[in-house]
Design a protein around this motif. Structure first.
Motif, PDB file in Angstrom:
ATOM      1  N   TRP A   9       8.754   5.433   9.159  1.00 15.62           N
ATOM      2  CA  TRP A   9       9.021   4.724   7.909  1.00 15.62           C
ATOM      3  C   TRP A   9       8.590   3.260   8.018  1.00 15.62           C
ATOM      4  O   TRP A   9       8.092   2.672   7.052  1.00 15.62           O
ATOM      5  N   ALA A  10       8.791   2.668   9.190  1.00 18.90           N
ATOM      6  CA  ALA A  10       8.390   1.273   9.393  1.00 18.90           C
ATOM      7  C   ALA A  10       6.872   1.118   9.244  1.00 18.90           C
ATOM      8  O   ALA A  10       6.387   0.168   8.611  1.00 18.90           O
ATOM      9  N   LEU A  12       4.873   3.104   7.527  1.00 13.97           N
ATOM     10  CA  LEU A  12       4.533   3.308   6.119  1.00 13.97           C
ATOM     11  C   LEU A  12       4.871   2.064   5.284  1.00 13.97           C
ATOM     12  O   LEU A  12       4.150   1.729   4.334  1.00 13.97           O
ATOM     13  N   ALA A  13       5.960   1.394   5.642  1.00 10.31           N
ATOM     14  CA  ALA A  13       6.338   0.172   4.931  1.00 10.31           C
ATOM     15  C   ALA A  13       5.281  -0.910   5.129  1.00 10.31           C
ATOM     16  O   ALA A  13       4.880  -1.598   4.175  1.00 10.31           O
ATOM     17  N   VAL A  14       4.825  -1.067   6.372  1.00  9.65           N
ATOM     18  CA  VAL A  14       3.756  -2.038   6.652  1.00  9.65           C
ATOM     19  C   VAL A  14       2.497  -1.672   5.868  1.00  9.65           C
ATOM     20  O   VAL A  14       1.822  -2.539   5.297  1.00  9.65           O
ATOM     21  N   ALA A  16       2.298  -0.021   3.041  1.00  8.73           N
ATOM     22  CA  ALA A  16       2.496  -0.269   1.615  1.00  8.73           C
ATOM     23  C   ALA A  16       2.298  -1.751   1.278  1.00  8.73           C
ATOM     24  O   ALA A  16       1.637  -2.095   0.285  1.00  8.73           O
ATOM     25  N   VAL A  17       2.859  -2.625   2.106  1.00 13.33           N
ATOM     26  CA  VAL A  17       2.674  -4.062   1.890  1.00 13.33           C
ATOM     27  C   VAL A  17       1.188  -4.424   2.017  1.00 13.33           C
ATOM     28  O   VAL A  17       0.643  -5.214   1.231  1.00 13.33           O
ATOM     29  N   LEU A  53       0.016   4.912  -4.488  1.00 13.74           N
ATOM     30  CA  LEU A  53       0.365   3.526  -4.155  1.00 13.74           C
ATOM     31  C   LEU A  53      -0.803   2.583  -4.441  1.00 13.74           C
ATOM     32  O   LEU A  53      -0.600   1.435  -4.859  1.00 13.74           O
ATOM     33  N   ASP A 201       6.615   8.003  -2.321  1.00 17.93           N
ATOM     34  CA  ASP A 201       5.896   6.926  -2.994  1.00 17.93           C
ATOM     35  C   ASP A 201       6.832   6.081  -3.848  1.00 17.93           C
ATOM     36  O   ASP A 201       6.642   4.866  -3.982  1.00 17.93           O
ATOM     37  N   VAL A 203       9.848   5.330  -3.127  1.00 19.68           N
ATOM     38  CA  VAL A 203      10.519   4.421  -2.192  1.00 19.68           C
ATOM     39  C   VAL A 203       9.589   3.289  -1.765  1.00 19.68           C
ATOM     40  O   VAL A 203      10.004   2.127  -1.645  1.00 19.68           O
ATOM     41  N   LEU A 204       8.306   3.609  -1.560  1.00 20.20           N
ATOM     42  CA  LEU A 204       7.356   2.629  -1.018  1.00 20.20           C
ATOM     43  C   LEU A 204       6.732   1.727  -2.080  1.00 20.20           C
ATOM     44  O   LEU A 204       6.251   0.637  -1.764  1.00 20.20           O
ATOM     45  N   LEU A 207       7.339  -2.038  -2.239  1.00 19.66           N
ATOM     46  CA  LEU A 207       6.698  -2.804  -1.172  1.00 19.66           C
ATOM     47  C   LEU A 207       5.248  -3.132  -1.518  1.00 19.66           C
ATOM     48  O   LEU A 207       4.731  -4.183  -1.123  1.00 19.66           O
TER      49      LEU A 207
END
Length: 244
Positions: A9-10, A12-14, A16-17, A53, A201, A203-204, A207
């Protein structure tokens, strides 16, 4: 929801940003996000998840640069891009996850080579015309369908044709907004937009918005050369991981 470990998840978060920043500050910079998505998710799923995204990011790119597009350039590219999209769709329909995963790795390495070559050629005059548009358009359509990796290809084309910066950003924004929307029914036809992908998507997406806003604020201040080197280095690691 997809069952992923916290580290996944970390990543994927990076990613997305990074998608948001690439849309408003660094065209083609989403190759890092491609590597991260394809590392965490099955290859075909990663392509579909990233597409939605990217469309969120396209909205912010259009808000910022929509008035600067050069429509004759987009029309000149259109036939070749459509051909590339169809080739990419056929490849996705026939290839399994393992093949697509390795193909993404190869594409990423090629895109890195393209980016470096683009830098070398940026100060040199290059010819432009129907043949050049056909070559870049076909490769851009194929790579964006298979791996959402058309950014560096099209960035190189816009530089090769000596496109001014604002026109570059505006034309690129419209190009990917249109192409990404066109890709939706193709990937939907392959059954890639499953419920868990849509929830992930959802959730992301915030970000991506944060990344886009950050990109708008720091586009003129960020040392782009250093950022480019970091993106390239991390993408090489991701591409090699996908290959082996």
């Amino acid at each position: 929801m997809i069952d992923l470990l916290p580290w996944a998840w970390a990543l994927l978060a990076v990613a997305a940003v990074t998608i948001g920043i690439s849309k408003t500050a660094l065209p083609g910079g989403s190759i890092l996000a491609i590597a991260l998505f394809a590392t965490v998710l099955p290859a075909r799923t990663s392509t579909a998840a990233m597409l939605l995204l990217l469309i969120v990011g396209d909205v912010f790119a259009l808000i910022a640069y929509r008035r600067h597009a050069h429509w004759p350039t987009l029309l000149r590219l259109a036939p070749a891009v459509v051909a590339g999209l169809l080739l990419g769709y056929a490849f996705l329909a026939l290839a399994g996850d393992g093949v697509v995963r390795r193909a993404i790795g190869v594409i990423l390495l090629l895109m890195i080579a393209v980016t470096l070559w683009r830098r070398y050629r940026a100060s040199k005059k290059e010819a432009s015309g129907v043949v050049v548009a056909a070559a870049y358009g076909t490769l851009g359509g194929f790579t964006t369908m298979v791996a959402n990796a058309g950014g560096p290809v099209m960035s190189m084309y816009f530089l090769a044709t000596r496109t001014p910066m604002q026109v570059f950003l505006g034309t690129s924004a419209w190009f990917f907004a249109i192409v990404n929307l066109v890709k939706i029914p193709f990937l939907a036809g392959l059954g890639l937009f499953e419920a868990h992908v849509l929830l992930m998507d959802l959730v992301l997406a915030p970000l991506v918005v944060i990344g886009a806003l950050v990109g708008l604020r720091v586009a003129k201040r960020m040392p782009q050369q250093l950022f480019d080197r970091i993106v390239i280095a991390l993408t090489v690691v991701g591409a090699v991981y996908l290959l082996f």
